[in-house]
Design an enzyme around this catalytic site. Structure first.
Site, PDB file in Angstrom:
ATOM      1  N   TYR A  73       0.820  -1.212   0.000  1.00 26.44           N
ATOM      2  CA  TYR A  73       0.000   0.000   0.000  1.00 26.44           C
ATOM      3  C   TYR A  73       0.856   1.266   0.000  1.00 26.44           C
ATOM      4  CZ  TYR A  73      -4.281  -2.575   0.074  1.00 26.44           C
ATOM      5  OH  TYR A  73      -5.314  -3.386  -0.308  1.00 26.44           O
ATOM      6  N   ARG A  76       1.820   1.700  -3.574  1.00 28.11           N
ATOM      7  CA  ARG A  76       0.715   2.237  -4.383  1.00 28.11           C
ATOM      8  C   ARG A  76       0.471   3.719  -4.057  1.00 28.11           C
ATOM      9  NH1 ARG A  76      -4.244  -1.460  -3.834  1.00 28.11           N
ATOM     10  NH2 ARG A  76      -5.155   0.119  -5.174  1.00 28.11           N
ATOM     11  N   GLN A 106     -15.105   3.151  -7.534  1.00 30.79           N
ATOM     12  CA  GLN A 106     -14.505   1.953  -6.927  1.00 30.79           C
ATOM     13  C   GLN A 106     -13.047   2.237  -6.567  1.00 30.79           C
ATOM     14  OE1 GLN A 106     -15.544  -1.815  -9.240  1.00 30.79           O
ATOM     15  NE2 GLN A 106     -16.307  -0.234 -10.604  1.00 30.79           N
ATOM     16  N   VAL A 108      -9.708   3.773  -4.847  1.00 29.07           N
ATOM     17  CA  VAL A 108      -9.324   4.125  -3.478  1.00 29.07           C
ATOM     18  C   VAL A 108      -8.263   5.215  -3.491  1.00 29.07           C
ATOM     19  CG1 VAL A 108      -9.868   1.781  -2.654  1.00 29.07           C
ATOM     20  CG2 VAL A 108      -7.517   2.324  -3.362  1.00 29.07           C
ATOM     21  N   HIS A 124     -15.089   1.396  -2.241  1.00 28.53           N
ATOM     22  CA  HIS A 124     -14.052   0.468  -1.764  1.00 28.53           C
ATOM     23  C   HIS A 124     -13.085   1.110  -0.772  1.00 28.53           C
ATOM     24  CE1 HIS A 124     -14.704  -2.182  -5.589  1.00 28.53           C
ATOM     25  NE2 HIS A 124     -15.651  -2.320  -4.690  1.00 28.53           N
ATOM     26  N   CYS A 154      -1.306   2.579  15.893  1.00 26.24           N
ATOM     27  CA  CYS A 154      -2.348   3.482  16.392  1.00 26.24           C
ATOM     28  C   CYS A 154      -1.777   4.373  17.497  1.00 26.24           C
ATOM     29  CB  CYS A 154      -3.520   2.658  16.930  1.00 26.24           C
ATOM     30  SG  CYS A 154      -4.826   3.673  17.628  1.00 26.24           S
ATOM     31  N   GLY A 194     -13.975   3.596 -17.108  1.00 27.41           N
ATOM     32  CA  GLY A 194     -12.757   2.965 -16.595  1.00 27.41           C
ATOM     33  C   GLY A 194     -12.964   1.796 -15.664  1.00 27.41           C
ATOM     34  N   THR A 195     -14.074   1.098 -15.830  1.00 24.74           N
ATOM     35  CA  THR A 195     -14.248  -0.113 -15.012  1.00 24.74           C
ATOM     36  C   THR A 195     -14.535  -1.311 -15.906  1.00 24.74           C
ATOM     37  OG1 THR A 195     -15.576  -1.248 -13.326  1.00 24.74           O
ATOM     38  CG2 THR A 195     -16.652   0.577 -14.489  1.00 24.74           C
ATOM     39  N   ASN A 220     -14.479   3.544 -22.241  1.00 25.15           N
ATOM     40  CA  ASN A 220     -13.501   2.493 -21.965  1.00 25.15           C
ATOM     41  C   ASN A 220     -12.909   2.067 -23.304  1.00 25.15           C
ATOM     42  OD1 ASN A 220     -12.197   0.006 -21.247  1.00 25.15           O
ATOM     43  ND2 ASN A 220     -13.561  -0.171 -19.480  1.00 25.15           N
TER      44      ASN A 220
HETATM   45  P1  OAD Z   1     -10.188  -3.213 -13.603  1.00 24.40           P
HETATM   46  O1  OAD Z   1      -8.706  -3.303 -13.593  1.00 24.40           O
HETATM   47  O2  OAD Z   1     -10.947  -4.475 -13.421  1.00 24.40           O
HETATM   48  O3  OAD Z   1     -10.655  -2.555 -14.976  1.00 24.40           O
HETATM   49  C1  OAD Z   1     -10.083  -1.375 -15.457  1.00 24.40           C
HETATM   50  C2  OAD Z   1     -10.796  -0.984 -16.731  1.00 24.40           C
HETATM   51  O4  OAD Z   1     -10.298   0.274 -17.157  1.00 24.40           O
HETATM   52  C3  OAD Z   1     -10.605  -1.960 -17.905  1.00 24.40           C
HETATM   53  O5  OAD Z   1     -11.871  -2.294 -18.444  1.00 24.40           O
HETATM   54  C4  OAD Z   1      -9.780  -1.163 -18.895  1.00 24.40           C
HETATM   55  O6  OAD Z   1     -10.092  -1.475 -20.257  1.00 24.40           O
HETATM   56  C5  OAD Z   1     -10.173   0.253 -18.554  1.00 24.40           C
HETATM   57  N1  OAD Z   1      -9.181   1.287 -18.924  1.00 24.40           N
HETATM   58  C6  OAD Z   1      -7.835   1.185 -19.001  1.00 24.40           C
HETATM   59  N2  OAD Z   1      -7.281   2.356 -19.316  1.00 24.40           N
HETATM   60  C7  OAD Z   1      -8.288   3.250 -19.445  1.00 24.40           C
HETATM   61  C8  OAD Z   1      -8.355   4.642 -19.758  1.00 24.40           C
HETATM   62  N3  OAD Z   1      -7.264   5.338 -19.998  1.00 24.40           N
HETATM   63  N4  OAD Z   1      -9.584   5.221 -19.789  1.00 24.40           N
HETATM   64  C9  OAD Z   1     -10.712   4.509 -19.542  1.00 24.40           C
HETATM   65  N5  OAD Z   1     -10.699   3.196 -19.236  1.00 24.40           N
HETATM   66  C10 OAD Z   1      -9.507   2.574 -19.196  1.00 24.40           C
HETATM   67  O7  OAD Z   1     -10.612  -2.104 -12.525  1.00 24.40           O
HETATM   68  P2  OAD Z   1     -12.010  -1.899 -11.776  1.00 24.40           P
HETATM   69  O8  OAD Z   1     -13.147  -2.254 -12.652  1.00 24.40           O
HETATM   70  O9  OAD Z   1     -11.968  -0.546 -11.185  1.00 24.40           O
HETATM   71  O10 OAD Z   1     -11.116  -3.510  -5.617  1.00 24.40           O
HETATM   72  O11 OAD Z   1     -11.864  -2.986 -10.627  1.00 24.40           O
HETATM   73  C11 OAD Z   1     -12.813  -3.063  -9.611  1.00 24.40           C
HETATM   74  C12 OAD Z   1     -12.190  -3.454  -8.306  1.00 24.40           C
HETATM   75  O12 OAD Z   1     -11.384  -4.620  -8.463  1.00 24.40           O
HETATM   76  C13 OAD Z   1     -11.207  -2.440  -7.743  1.00 24.40           C
HETATM   77  O13 OAD Z   1     -11.852  -1.387  -7.058  1.00 24.40           O
HETATM   78  C14 OAD Z   1     -10.368  -3.264  -6.803  1.00 24.40           C
HETATM   79  C15 OAD Z   1     -10.193  -4.521  -7.631  1.00 24.40           C
HETATM   80  O14 OAD Z   1     -10.091  -5.716  -6.918  1.00 24.40           O
HETATM   81  C16 OAD Z   1     -10.541  -3.289  -4.400  1.00 24.40           C
HETATM   82  O15 OAD Z   1      -9.382  -2.958  -4.271  1.00 24.40           O
HETATM   83  C17 OAD Z   1     -11.442  -3.476  -3.238  1.00 24.40           C
END
Ligand code: OAD
Length: 251
Positions: A73, A76, A106, A108, A124, A154, A194-195, A220
């Site tokens: 972390y 990151r 989603q 963080v 998240h 803490c 972006g998800t 996306n």
């Molecule tokens: P993902 O890594 O699953 O998906 C990222 C998405 O962003 C993909 O569909 C890519 O094609 C897209 N992408 C990449 N570059 C981009 C850009 N420049 N513009 C727009 N889109 C782009 O990420 P999330 O869907 O956010 O959870 O993942 C969901 C959760 O899974 C996260 O919050 C995390 C992870 O486990 C926790 O940490 C609790």
């Protein structure tokens, strides 16, 4: 998507957005990709291609090896602080000056807030928030202080602090879910950016949006499980499509 196809989709999406009073933005890791923050599920570059969630993002992993979890972390955090918000985050801040806008993310990383966005519900958690594993203590660490390392204790009880992130197997915060439900019910336009739409319950919000009355714009570069069901699909990076949408609103 070819240039002409993209331009047409952009015009149509901008029209839907123009007509809307209340906008809901559902964002994921892709909006921060151009800040140099790795996404999760992309082949080669995604975090889960290189690391195992079970080893780094679960209560069991923290109990077994807190040094390793904190090191990940801290790393990151340093990437996020170095990258800062990009044109996509900034465009949403600008959009909020023109529309009633709620962001449900989603992510963080806190980059929406760093760009100046105020109405942000974090499904998240937040990597900059730390909470005690034993008592009620919690605090927000400024992004400028990203260079920490090692375990964090803490100041009240001496137990280990942990990142206030929703790990695998943990519940999503009820307040963020309630804000998402409310914004979804009120929205005249939903932007999904972006998800990969694979992680539930966040992906259920997108499923409900595409089944609802408001037009849904997906931004996306890659297809996702909902791409064929959205109203307007912009196959482009967030840093290109979001500023373009804002430009349409202001001309
Ligand atoms: P993902 O890594 O699953 O998906 C990222 C998405 O962003 C993909 O569909 C890519 O094609 C897209 N992408 C990449 N570059 C981009 C850009 N420049 N513009 C727009 N889109 C782009 O990420 P999330 O869907 O956010 O959870 O993942 C969901 C959760 O899974 C996260 O919050 C995390 C992870 O486990 C926790 O940490 C609790």
């Amino acid at each position: 998507m070819s240039g002409a196809g993209y331009d047409l989709a952009l015009d149509q999406a901008a029209e839907a957005l123009s007509a809307a009073k209340r906008v809901l933005v559902l964002s994921g890791a892709g909006i921060s990709a151009e800040s140099g923050v790795p996404t999760f599920r992309e082949a080669q570059t995604g975090l889960w291609a290189r690391y195992s969630p079970a080893d780094l993002a679960s209560p069991e992993a923290f109990a077994k090896d807190p040094e390793r979890v904190w090191a990940w972390y801290h790393w990151r955090r340093s990437l996020i602080a170095r990258g800062g918000p990009n044109a996509g985050h900034h465009a949403l801040t600008e959009m909020a000056n023109l529309k009633s806008l709620q962001i449900v993310t989603q992510n963080v990383d806190g980059l929406h807030q760093a760009a100046g966005s105020r109405r942000v519900a974090e499904l998240h958690g937040n990597i900059w928030r730390e909470r005690c594993s034993a008592c009620d203590f919690h605090r927000l660490v400024p992004m400028a202080e990203a260079e920490g390392d090692g375990l964090v204790r803490c100041p009240d009880c001496g137990a280990l602090l942990r990142p206030a992130i929703v790990w695998f197997g943990e519940m999503l915060p009820a307040t963020a879910l309630a804000a998402a439900d409310e914004a979804l019910a009120a929205a005249d336009c939903v932007i999904v950016v972006g998800t990969s739409n694979q992680i539930y319950p966040a992906a259920a919000l997108v499923d409900r949006a595409v089944a609802g009355r408001a037009p849904v714009v997906e931004i996306n570069p890659e297809d996702t499980p909902v791409s064929r069901r959205v109203t307007h699909r912009l196959a482009a990076p967030a840093s290109r499509a979001l500023p373009a949408l804002v430009a349409h609103l202001t001309t």
